[in-house]
Design an enzyme around this catalytic site. Structure first.
Site, PDB file in Angstrom:
ATOM      1  CG  ASP A   7      -2.437  -0.173   0.970  1.00 38.08           C
ATOM      2  OD1 ASP A   7      -2.818  -1.032  -0.179  1.00 38.08           O
ATOM      3  OD2 ASP A   7      -2.667  -1.367   1.522  1.00 38.08           O
ATOM      4  CG  ASP A  31      -5.158  23.862   8.285  1.00 33.74           C
ATOM      5  OD1 ASP A  31      -4.903  22.849   9.108  1.00 33.74           O
ATOM      6  OD2 ASP A  31      -4.850  23.855   6.953  1.00 33.74           O
ATOM      7  CB  ALA A  51     -16.853  20.105   2.518  1.00 33.81           C
ATOM      8  CB  SER A 104      -8.530  27.198   5.842  1.00 32.21           C
ATOM      9  OG  SER A 104      -7.443  26.994   5.143  1.00 32.21           O
ATOM     10  CE  LYS A 125      -3.163  26.889   5.050  1.00 30.56           C
ATOM     11  NZ  LYS A 125      -4.397  25.671   5.533  1.00 30.56           N
TER      12      LYS A 125
END
Lengths: 685, 569
Positions: free
Chosen positions: A310, A347, A382, A387, A398
């Site tokens: 993976d 953030d 969303a 933000s 951004k």
């Protein structure tokens, strides 16, 4: 468990004493018959003992020699049994602690499993739990058996299994729904449907594997046993017929010397260590916190041609990180960096944190002291996909390129060519562009990319040298996937992978005759795990995944596949090396014993006594002693395994041939000579 | 040893190597069923045979049916041969009027020719009628060789196929081996022999007047034709009792070269054909290299031992420069005698151009050891290739383990079943050779045949059973083998050495054919490189050495040291 896997010296009393006792139990011929070489040795030892006793009772002279031969033949058998017992002994301590976690376990079986809110339960011994029973486990309870969480969320301490003390979250649904018996709930409660029959739980299987009770000979071990049995028969023929040939020459050989010749010639070294090698290999795997459901799977791991890995968490860190700031429209790099730093201070996403880290580390920007106090942070949503921050009259944002363009009131065609070029360049390289704007001005683009783990490229190069192809599996689009694949140095990738695609890829490779290993954790990995020749399920994964794979990685670290492959190869290599050593030894033994047998009849054959051994009797005895002691001397090697180096098959073979082939030819000449000197000095002959 | 001696050895071997590729490619085409330049002539005959037998050439067999074909065909050949020998007196082309052979000798001889051994417990010119030679012995010289080639081709196919149940059709392979390979080559070589002075006549003998004026009857017959197939088919059964030491079988140095080249050509080319058919010519060359190295070492050892000579004879005034010339023909010399002895034993041919019993102890041990190595250097036609593949499987198994992978050979995994069958095949030689030798060494009926007591007697018997079990057929000489005990047990040794080997080998073929052919990777051990050549040589030497060292120590080795100590036997 991790505490008990630190290397303990093989010859420490803690291991040796119980092993010695077990070795004597293993002398039972009914057990030994599974190992033909050692079984023959035991029969021969018994025969010589009977003849020795007979001679002793009838007062024959020179019985001390046959007595000593008999003694050392018995030692040969005991040492062989000892090697197996030592190998098993190292696992027993681990099994013991596991078993303790299991005893006296009680379960709270729900009385009314159908009623969602009624937790009324009845306490029964865990050993009576049946498949499909529903139990409730509350804070500080030990989970009574393997099962699947059907309701609730709880943190569980799985250190009894994994040795990892940090608790893990277990919850209904999703990929974290499997729980293991013997682990402890440390907060909240879980409703669990039992998924293992009594006595067949994960812990039971682990105990069985560790103790070697359920150990079955692997296909390759069987093939090697056949070779060894065949060689034993060849030497049996050679030795028995030698009696007739000697009679013609005028020498009547005694049973003791023929027995000595036979036992020194048959491959007792590898025969004695064969099962220890397999057990030790499994134990080494357990030392890596990987549990294999069968030795067959470990052996298959050594043969793996293709490795499916993976991307996320294995090849890359799993989060996209900022790697570069690309300013546009005359903005300086440091201006862009400080603006985006401000916008990201609050953030808490991995991406946001990586921007802060990059700005600080590579651009040397530090945030203004009062930055956080007067600022109003706009969190990502969303809907806006943006933000940012409003601070000191500056509105910095951004986010996704189209969202930021909307923020500045432009559409794509209106944006500067420089901006569009930067965005495209990042997208083409497989990265994600993050646009940055202040008010109505585009400041630049942040290059977010999947960061490949350091050192992983070297590991893949090592795998390639072993002849193993690596394939990266990812949900990314083909462009991103290709970029990461080339950066990580994998040989192939499956982009936008679905479970069906993985399965199809594995089947396709298998049709071409290749062996596939993969690891996975989710329920949707289960079909592929089952189809793969070596399927490693993560301990943190679902019950379905754990059932489908043939190994479970307790640390849930997918790169471990590489170690598993190495251990698989080591087991085979150790067997091969000791077989070569064993056969090469025979040359020296012939030169010790043949002149000793016939020098009285044909003095000319004394020339073959190249080692200059003192007397025929000391020569034969020394050869037998060497043959017995070499087993003990090689126990550590058998348990540790021959070192594996990823250098390609031909280089590996010449190296091992040199060490074990040539070494096996030379070592006994020296060893037998030294033993002969000792035997002579002690005057025991 | 001289430079010119080594030069001769080198030239002969180079000629064989030069022939390997064209002949190998040709055989690869023949057994793949493709058209060759002989097809216009041979194909109609071939299809005629199939029509006669009601056989469909494209219908293939599984390994069991194939093995049954081999056994049934050989048994039929044995019965026919036995009948001819027992009824010799009533059959035509019997100018000398020889009677029938004793039952045990007929049994021994029939088995001997059917198994491609050609052990001769009889003197050809004093026992066999022309009819027996031609319809019996020579026919089997072709058919037993063709049978060996067929088995080798079946094993080759196992490596070519993937997930297959069939390994070919025995009747087709055998017919093609005879019609496309053995027969045309035999015609060419026979003409060559006639040109070099071998007789080819239906007369039994002619009378000559010697220098002393006495009358002498000199036996002749269809020698050239039988000599050709004797060598090409690695049969080795000579027309005359003294085999290729006889001036009519091997009149001069050039005939001797042709003899050796004919012996080696098909076996070597078949190994090349194997490489070609499995799609790896380097593999073919690698196996040829194994045989080349071992043959050269063997030749060198005999050459050295013989030119060193016998110190006992030097002591009584024999010129040491000649080396040991006892039992050798001066027209061949030391080098060509050494090469012939090594080739005929490394190859399971069994023809001799010198008396092996008269070689020095070590010089005589080498041919015996070459037989005991399993007749794989390069072995009898077909049997050498499949014998070598059994050793290769063993070598690959050990090597595969040492590189940490389930062993595979040419993409086929070697697992428990293959190991079991390979060990079964390997066990036959020591069991038969050492078992019968040990009994013969202690039983009065065994001992009575020894003409030289002491270690040399042991060598005689050990050589006889080695030769029989290895289907070689050469005799050490000195053993009076024409007794019921030896006729019977040697025949049993020949049968086991042939068929108890073929059956497991075909079973391996069946098992391998069914397996998928895996692609190689850098983790797979390459079997076509010098490292593998060295390993395979090591395995062959160690297996042979470990099995037979004690027996050899009591025979030739003792004799050698005794000779050095001034004692002779």
């Amino acid at each position: 468990m991790s505490s008990s896997t630190k290397p303990i010296s093989v010859f420490s009393p803690a291991i040796m004493l119980p092993a010695l006792r077990d070795a004597f139990i293993k002398l039972d011929p009914r057990q030994l018959i599974g190992n033909p070489v050692i079984f023959v040795t035991e029969v021969v030892a018994a025969l010589v003992t009977v003849i020795f006793t007979q001679d002793l009772l009838t007062g024959q002279v020179g019985t001390s020699f046959s007595g000593q031969i008999a003694l050392w033949l018995w030692f040969t058998v005991i040492f062989a049994c000892l090697s197996e017992a030592v190998a098993e002994g190292r696992g027993k301590a681990q099994a013991e602690s596991l078993r303790r976690s299991k005893t006296d376990l009680m379960a709270k079986k729900l009385l009314f499993p159908d009623r969602a809110t009624d937790h009324a339960s009845q306490i029964i011994p865990a050993s009576t739990l049946q498949l499909g029973d529903i139990v409730i486990v509350e804070t500080n309870d030990i989970i009574p058996g393997d099962g699947e969480v059907i309701e609730g969320v709880a943190s569980v301490n799985e250190s009894a299994i994994t040795g990892e003390s940090a608790p893990v979250i277990r919850e209904a649904g999703g990929d974290r729904s499997a729980v293991t018996g013997g682990t402890q709930v440390i907060s909240d409660w879980l409703k669990i449907r039992i998924s293992a029959k009594p006595g067949d739980s994960f812990v039971d299987r682990m105990i069985g594997l560790i103790e070697g009770a359920t150990r079955q000979k692997t296909p390759n071990e069987i093939a090697l046993s056949i070779l060894l049995s065949g060689l034993t028969l060849v030497f049996l023929i050679a030795v028995v017929t030698l009696y007739g040939l000697a009679l013609y020459a005028g020498a009547e050989l005694s049973v003791a010397v023929l027995a000595a010749l036979l036992v020194t010639l048959i491959p007792t070294t590898i025969g004695g260590l064969l099962s220890a090698i397999g057990i030790a290999g499994m134990n080494r795997l357990i030392g890596f916190n990987v549990i294999a459901t069968s030795g067959r799977a470990v052996e298959a791991a050594g043969d793996v041609d293709t490795l499916l890995l993976d991307k996320t968490g294995t090849i890359t860190f799993g989060n996209r990180m900022a790697s570069e700031f690309v300013p546009v429209g005359g903005v300086s790099e440091s201006d862009l960096a400080s603006a985006v730093l401000l916008a990201s201070l609050a953030d808490e996403t991995a991406e946001g944190r990586s921007i802060v880290a990059l700005a600080r580390a590579d651009y040397g920007i530090s945030e203004p002291a009062d930055a956080t106090s007067a600022a109003a942070f706009i969190a990502f949503s969303a809907q806006t996909r943006l933000s940012g921050v409003d601070v000191a009259g500056r509105r910095i944002r951004k986010g996704a390129v189209d969202a930021v363009l909307r923020f500045v009131g432009l559409d794509k065609a209106q944006a500067s060519a420089e901006f569009n070029k930067a965005v495209e360049a990042i997208a083409r390289s497989g990265g994600t562009p993050l646009a940055v704007a202040e008010e109505d001005r585009l400041l630049g683009v942040v290059h977010l990319k999947d960061v490949v783990k350091p050192g992983i490229k070297e590991r893949f190069a090592a795998l390639r040298a072993m002849g193993i192809k690596t394939v990266m599996v990812t949900g990314d689009n083909p462009i991103t996937a290709a970029a990461i694949a080339s950066e990580a140095g994998v040989d192939d990738f499956i982009a936008e992978a679905t479970p069906e695609q993985k399965l199809a890829y594995i089947r396709n490779e298998q049709v071409g005759g290749r062996l596939i290993a993969m690891c996975g954790d989710g329920t949707n990995d289960a079909p592929a795990l089952a189809q793969a020749d070596v399927g490693v399920a993560m301990q943190t994964g679902t019950q379905a995944a754990r059932e489908a794979g043939n190994m479970v990685d307790l640390d849930s670290s997918p790169t471990k596949l590489i170690e598993i492959v190495e251990i698989g190869k080591q087991i085979l290599m150790t067997r091969g090396a000791l077989t070569t050593f064993s056969i090469a030894n025979d040359v020296a033994k012939y030169f010790a014993i043949i002149p000793a047998l016939f020098v009285a009849t044909y003095p000319g054959l004394g020339v073959l006594n190249v080692m200059g051994l003192t007397s025929p009797q000391s020569a034969i005895l020394s050869a037998v002693i060497f043959n017995a002691l070499i087993i003990v001397a090689l126990i550590p090697l058998a348990l540790r395994g021959v070192a594996y180096r990823p250098v390609g098959a031909a280089a590996l073979l010449s190296r091992n041939l040199l060490i074990y082939g040539l070494g096996g030819l030379v070592a006994p000449f020296i060893g037998i000579k030294l033993l002969d000197m000792a035997v002579t000095a002690l005057g025991i002959i | 040893m001289t430079f010119s001696g080594w030069l001769q050895i080198a030239l002969v071997l180079i000629a064989v190597l030069a022939l390997a590729k064209p002949l190998g490619l040709y055989m690869a085409r023949v057994f793949a069923g493709e058209r060759t330049w002989l097809s216009p002539i041979v194909h109609p005959i071939e299809t005629g045979f199939y029509r006669l037998a009601g056989l469909r050439a494209d219908q293939e067999q599984g390994w069991l049916a194939y093995a049954f074909g081999v056994l049934a065909f050989s048994f039929a050949g044995f019965l026919a041969m036995f009948a001819i020998l027992r009824l010799q007196g009533f059959l035509p082309f019997n100018p000398q009027g020889f009677g029938e052979l004793a039952p045990d000798l007929a049994f021994n001889t029939a088995v001997s020719f059917v198994t491609n051994t050609n052990w001769q417990n009889y003197g050809g010119e004093t026992t066999m009628s022309h009819f027996s030679q031609m319809a019996g012995l020579t026919v089997q010289n072709f058919l037993s060789a063709a049978t060996g080639m067929a088995v080798a081709i079946a094993v080759t196919r196992a490596f070519m196929r993937s997930g297959a149940t069939a390994v070919g059709n025995f009747w087709v392979d055998m017919t093609r081996a005879t019609l496309y390979v053995l027969l045309p080559l035999a015609i060419v070589v026979a003409i060559g022999f006639v040109a070099l002075g071998l007789p080819q006549s239906m007369d039994a003998s002619f009378a000559a007047t010697t220098l002393e004026g006495t009358q002498q009857t000199i036996a002749i017959g269809p020698v050239a034709s039988q000599e050709a197939i004797k060598q090409l088919g690695t049969n080795g059964g000579g027309f005359f009792n003294t085999n290729a030491a006889h001036p009519f079988e091997n009149p001069n140095a050039f005939a001797n070269y042709l003899n050796i080249i004919a012996m080696l050509s098909i076996s070597t080319a078949l190994v090349y054909a194997f490489g070609q058919l499995v799609g790896n010519r380097r593999q073919g060359w690698a196996l040829i290299a194994v045989t080349g190295v071992l043959l050269l070492v063997g030749t060198g050892a005999i050459y050295w031992a013989e030119t060193s000579g016998n110190p006992l004879l030097h002591a009584v005034g024999v010129d040491p420069a000649l080396g040991n010339m006892e039992g050798k023909e001066v027209r061949f010399g030391q080098a060509m005698t050494a090469l012939y002895a090594a080739v005929t034993t490394g190859l399971s041919d069994g023809g001799v151009n010198a008396m092996h019993s008269s070689l020095t102890p070590l010089g005589g041990m080498v041919p015996m050891f070459l037989i005991q190595l399993g007749e794989v250097l390069p072995g009898g036609v077909g049997s050498g290739l499949y014998g070598m593949l059994v050793f290769a499987i063993l070598a690959v198994f050990v090597a595969g383990l040492m590189v940490g992978r389930t062993p595979e050979f040419l993409g086929k995994k070697i697992e428990a079943r293959e190991m079991k069958l390979a060990m079964l095949a390997i066990l036959i030689l020591p069991l038969v050779i050492l078992g019968f030798t040990a009994v013969s060494m202690v039983a009065p009926f065994g001992l009575s045949a020894i003409t030289t007591p002491g270690p040399h007697g042991l060598s005689e018997i050990l050589y006889a059973y080695s030769s029989a079990a290895g289907n070689n057929g050469s005799a050490f000489g000195g053993l009076s083998g024409n007794t019921p005990w030896y006729n019977t047990t040697l025949a049993i040794a020949m049968l086991l050495g042939r068929f108890a080997y073929i059956v497991p080998v075909l079973a391996i073929a069946g098992s391998l054919a069914a397996k998928p052919r895996l692609p190689g990777s850098s983790g797979t051990f390459p079997t076509d490189r010098p490292l593998f050549v060295g390993l395979l040589i090591g395995i062959i030497l160690i297996m042979g050495g470990l099995q037979f060292f004690p027996a050899l120590a009591l025979g030739p080795v003792v004799e050698h040291f005794a000779m050095l100590a001034g004692q002779s036997f």
